[in-house]
Write a protein that holds these residues in place. Structure first.
Motif, mmCIF file in Angstrom:
data_model
loop_
_atom_site.group_PDB
_atom_site.id
_atom_site.type_symbol
_atom_site.label_atom_id
_atom_site.label_comp_id
_atom_site.label_asym_id
_atom_site.label_seq_id
_atom_site.Cartn_x
_atom_site.Cartn_y
_atom_site.Cartn_z
ATOM 1 N N VAL A 238 1.375 -1.242 0.547
ATOM 2 C CA VAL A 238 0.097 -0.094 -0.299
ATOM 3 C C VAL A 238 0.965 1.312 -0.324
ATOM 4 N N PRO A 239 1.614 1.482 0.918
ATOM 5 C CA PRO A 239 2.131 2.719 1.109
ATOM 6 C C PRO A 239 3.449 2.858 -0.287
ATOM 7 N N LEU A 240 4.472 1.804 -0.527
ATOM 8 C CA LEU A 240 4.831 1.485 -1.695
ATOM 9 C C LEU A 240 4.036 2.379 -2.797
ATOM 10 N N ALA A 241 2.649 1.412 -3.236
ATOM 11 C CA ALA A 241 1.985 2.050 -4.705
ATOM 12 C C ALA A 241 1.869 3.568 -4.524
ATOM 13 N N LEU A 242 1.208 3.836 -3.367
ATOM 14 C CA LEU A 242 1.066 5.112 -3.021
ATOM 15 C C LEU A 242 2.267 6.129 -3.690
ATOM 16 N N ALA A 243 2.988 5.339 -2.749
ATOM 17 C CA ALA A 243 4.578 6.654 -3.085
ATOM 18 C C ALA A 243 5.149 6.628 -4.847
ATOM 19 N N HIS A 244 5.171 5.507 -5.920
ATOM 20 C CA HIS A 244 5.080 5.470 -7.337
ATOM 21 C C HIS A 244 3.659 6.678 -7.549
ATOM 22 N N SER A 245 2.447 6.335 -7.076
ATOM 23 C CA SER A 245 1.595 7.197 -7.716
ATOM 24 C C SER A 245 1.534 8.629 -7.032
ATOM 25 N N GLN A 268 -7.802 -1.833 -5.131
ATOM 26 C CA GLN A 268 -7.297 -2.102 -6.096
ATOM 27 C C GLN A 268 -6.589 -3.204 -5.598
ATOM 28 N N LEU A 269 -5.851 -2.455 -4.957
ATOM 29 C CA LEU A 269 -4.435 -3.557 -4.492
ATOM 30 C C LEU A 269 -4.873 -4.908 -3.759
#
Length: 276
Positions: A238-245, A268-269
């Motif tokens: 979750v924090p990784l996807a948010l960081a990329h976005s 989505q995750l």
């Protein structure tokens, strides 16, 4: 309700108040790990609030951080800690005032590891307070981001191993923390400049910082690939996807993502990992 159970409940309330970003993924962890990660995060947040304090004198910051580091490496004494922070209660936030509470709710068999990681972090923060956060080289940027964020990654890896034997690469764990921190630095880039602080090495520009963030996030993507426990995996993803976005949003000129965009990524995750 027992005192420990009550403190654990309060730690979750405090976590929500201090970091909504961290509060979202922590709810995917199973109960024991959830409580442990929450208390560990709050221990580190407690000292982070000292390092970042806008009103506190740097000499006082160093004194507090070095003393706390020493206390965490021995038998942490609640009364001594309260005596240490008493002169600064009027400016220290509740999360810092209650460090002893967060330590007390950590399971006995892992609290030593959490104290050790927090002690190293406090010592490193004190060093960078003394340096006035002046960064000249990539090596210095790596050093700073290790102390303020990479150590969160290694502490989490310690918790995964303790919980169910999950093994992760320590260098990738550091990159996981570093990548998230680099995104925060870019998000606060203009705000930091206004208060006279820049974490950008000599000769670097904003694009170099974007590259630094992307390189660390690429290693963080490798870090999560080794995790088989679905709930731990979701916590990390979750924090990784948010960081990329967030990086993409910043690159396109937006200040941050909307709450709706954040909720969409989390949903989505959840569907991808088949988790609720």
């Amino acid at each position: 309700m027992s005192k420990v159970a009550n403190l654990q409940k309060e730690s979750m309330v405090m976590l929500k108040e201090t970091s909504r970003t961290f509060f979202i993924p922590i709810n995917f962890l199973e109960p024991t790990l959830k409580k442990t990660v929450a208390s560990a995060y709050l221990c580190m947040r407690a000292i982070d609030e000292i390092e970042d304090h806008p009103e506190m004198d740097d000499d006082i910051k160093r004194h507090l951080l070095l003393t706390i580091s020493e206390m965490l490496q021995t038998d942490f004494d609640r009364d001594r800690y309260q005596e240490l922070i008493r002169p600064y209660l009027h400016i220290l936030p509740p999360v810092t005032q209650r460090l002893a509470d967060w330590i007390s709710v950590c399971p006995e068999e892992i609290v030593g590891k959490i104290n050790q990681s927090t002690a190293i972090m406090a010592g490193g923060m004190a060093k960078w307070v003394e340096k006035k956060w002046v960064i000249h080289t990539k090596e210095e940027l790596d050093d700073y981001t290790y102390y303020v964020a990479g150590l969160v990654g290694t502490m989490l890896s310690d918790l995964w191993k303790w919980h169910d034997g999950t093994e992760t690469d320590p260098e990738l764990a550091i990159a996981f923390g570093r990548g998230l921190q680099a995104v925060n630095m870019l998000r606060n880039y203009d705000e930091d400049l206004e208060r006279g602080v820049t974490f950008v090495p000599d000769g670097w520009n904003r694009d170099d910082m974007f590259n630094y963030a992307n390189n660390n996030l690429a290693q963080a993507d490798l870090y999560v690939k080794s995790i088989k426990n679905k709930r731990i995996l979701m916590f990390c993803k979750v924090p990784l996807a948010l960081a990329h976005s967030t990086l993409k949003a910043l690159k396109s000129g937006k200040e941050k993502m909307t709450r709706k965009e954040v909720e969409g990524i989390v949903e989505q995750l959840k569907q991808e990992e088949k988790i609720d």
